[in-house]
Design an enzyme around this catalytic site. Structure first.
Site, PDB file in Angstrom:
ATOM      1  N   HIS A  24       7.001 -24.698 -15.680  1.00  0.00           N
ATOM      2  CA  HIS A  24       6.191 -25.678 -15.454  1.00  0.00           C
ATOM      3  C   HIS A  24       6.263 -26.127 -14.041  1.00  0.00           C
ATOM      4  CE1 HIS A  24       3.938 -29.273 -16.389  1.00  0.00           C
ATOM      5  NE2 HIS A  24       4.893 -30.039 -15.817  1.00  0.00           N
ATOM      6  N   ASN A  40       2.625 -14.980 -12.562  1.00  0.00           N
ATOM      7  CA  ASN A  40       4.075 -15.037 -13.007  1.00  0.00           C
ATOM      8  C   ASN A  40       4.422 -13.621 -14.142  1.00  0.00           C
ATOM      9  OD1 ASN A  40       5.726 -17.512 -12.537  1.00  0.00           O
ATOM     10  ND2 ASN A  40       3.635 -18.416 -12.877  1.00  0.00           N
ATOM     11  N   ASP A  59       6.572 -29.733 -23.145  1.00  0.00           N
ATOM     12  CA  ASP A  59       7.355 -29.902 -21.628  1.00  0.00           C
ATOM     13  C   ASP A  59       8.701 -30.738 -21.907  1.00  0.00           C
ATOM     14  OD1 ASP A  59       5.311 -28.417 -20.379  1.00  0.00           O
ATOM     15  OD2 ASP A  59       4.389 -30.007 -19.850  1.00  0.00           O
ATOM     16  N   LEU A  65       1.505 -24.426 -28.103  1.00  0.00           N
ATOM     17  CA  LEU A  65       1.594 -23.533 -29.391  1.00  0.00           C
ATOM     18  C   LEU A  65       1.791 -24.409 -30.725  1.00  0.00           C
ATOM     19  CD1 LEU A  65       4.664 -21.244 -28.207  1.00  0.00           C
ATOM     20  CD2 LEU A  65       2.221 -20.498 -28.772  1.00  0.00           C
TER      21      LEU A  65
HETATM   22  C1  GRF Z   1       1.868 -21.808 -13.053  1.00  0.00           C
HETATM   23  O1  GRF Z   1       1.741 -22.675 -11.918  1.00  0.00           O
HETATM   24  C2  GRF Z   1       2.800 -22.058 -14.014  1.00  0.00           C
HETATM   25  O2  GRF Z   1       3.740 -22.823 -13.792  1.00  0.00           O
HETATM   26  C3  GRF Z   1       1.768 -23.042 -15.109  1.00  0.00           C
HETATM   27  O3  GRF Z   1       0.398 -22.537 -14.674  1.00  0.00           O
HETATM   28  C4  GRF Z   1       0.399 -21.449 -13.625  1.00  0.00           C
HETATM   29  C5  GRF Z   1       0.286 -20.058 -13.903  1.00  0.00           C
HETATM   30  O4  GRF Z   1      -0.141 -19.211 -12.804  1.00  0.00           O
HETATM   31  N1  GRF Z   1       2.402 -23.250 -16.348  1.00  0.00           N
HETATM   32  P1  GRF Z   1      -0.296 -17.662 -13.062  1.00  0.00           P
HETATM   33  O5  GRF Z   1      -1.241 -17.504 -14.257  1.00  0.00           O
HETATM   34  O6  GRF Z   1       1.066 -17.327 -13.677  1.00  0.00           O
HETATM   35  O7  GRF Z   1      -0.431 -17.135 -11.785  1.00  0.00           O
END
Ligand code: GRF
Length: 214
Positions: free
Chosen positions: A118, A23, A157, A102
């Protein structure tokens, strides 16, 4: 390059990570494609061995490792996170696969400015890191799942939802194939939500987030 080296009128963001960093990579990609006007001023990892740190360094972002277990309390780790984010003058903070919960002091320091991604359609399958929400969706037999970007509040969440994207659950899915389908949407949704939060067009009323016309 799109790292910390942008001009100062480009809004600064901070990204918190713990793992793989796909991400985070999607955020850099969106910046490089001109789809997100922001600069990643700082990346904070809860783990020294997170592959995401390499991605951050490759893009010229300042990196910090703040591992909660190295601090006497979660609050003290949280205070350090706040100091680092404030010193970087970030306007928005993205949790991009950030594992620790956090501390409330961080949430309070950046009200309606911390965004989490999420891998489920919240409020379904809240809590737990990937791949637990995906596994729970499979176990529950739902036909649609997806991902949610939401503002972070003190309850895990449960903050106001900015955007969601649904994907089908296919008959032959396993956790891996379902997670991969959701991840494509995560990579689209997180940069989009960061851009919306930076735009100043979002207003939060209770649990609802409204988008003002451009
Ligand atoms: C993702 O599936 C995100 O939704 C979750 O943890 C995962 C992180 O993946 N919170 P990355 O480290 O961004 O590849």
């Amino acid at each position: 390059m799109s790292g910390a080296s942008g001009s100062s009128d480009i809004p600064a963001i901070g990204v918190l990570v713990s793992g793989r960093g796909s991400n985070l990579q999607a955020i850099f990609n969106a910046i490089e494609r001109g789809e997100l006007r922001a600069r990643v001023a700082v990346v904070i990892s809860s783990r020294a061995d997170a592959p995401a740190l390499r991605i951050a360094a490759d893009h010229g972002s300042t990196c910090h490792v703040i591992a909660p277990r190295d601090y006497p309390s979660r609050a003290e780790a949280g205070a350090t996170i706040v100091d680092v984010l404030r010193a970087a003058h970030v306007r928005v903070v993205a949790l991009a696969g950030y594992k620790p919960i956090l501390d409330a002091c961080v949430v309070r320091a950046f009200p309606n400015a911390i965004i989490n991604i999420h891998p489920s359609l919240l409020p379904a399958f809240a809590g737990g890191m990937a791949p637990r929400p995906q596994a729970e969706a499979l176990a529950a037999g739902v036909k649609l799942t997806g991902c949610t970007v939401h503002f972070v509040t003190e309850e895990v969440d449960a903050g106001p939802i900015i955007a969601q994207s649904a994907v089908p659950v296919l008959d032959d899915d396993d956790v891996e194939t379902l997670s991969a389908r959701i991840l494509v949407e995560e990579h689209r949704l997180l940069p989009l939500a960061i851009g919306l939060a930076l735009s100043g067009r979002l207003t939060v009323e209770g649990q609802r987030v409204r988008l003002a016309p451009a």
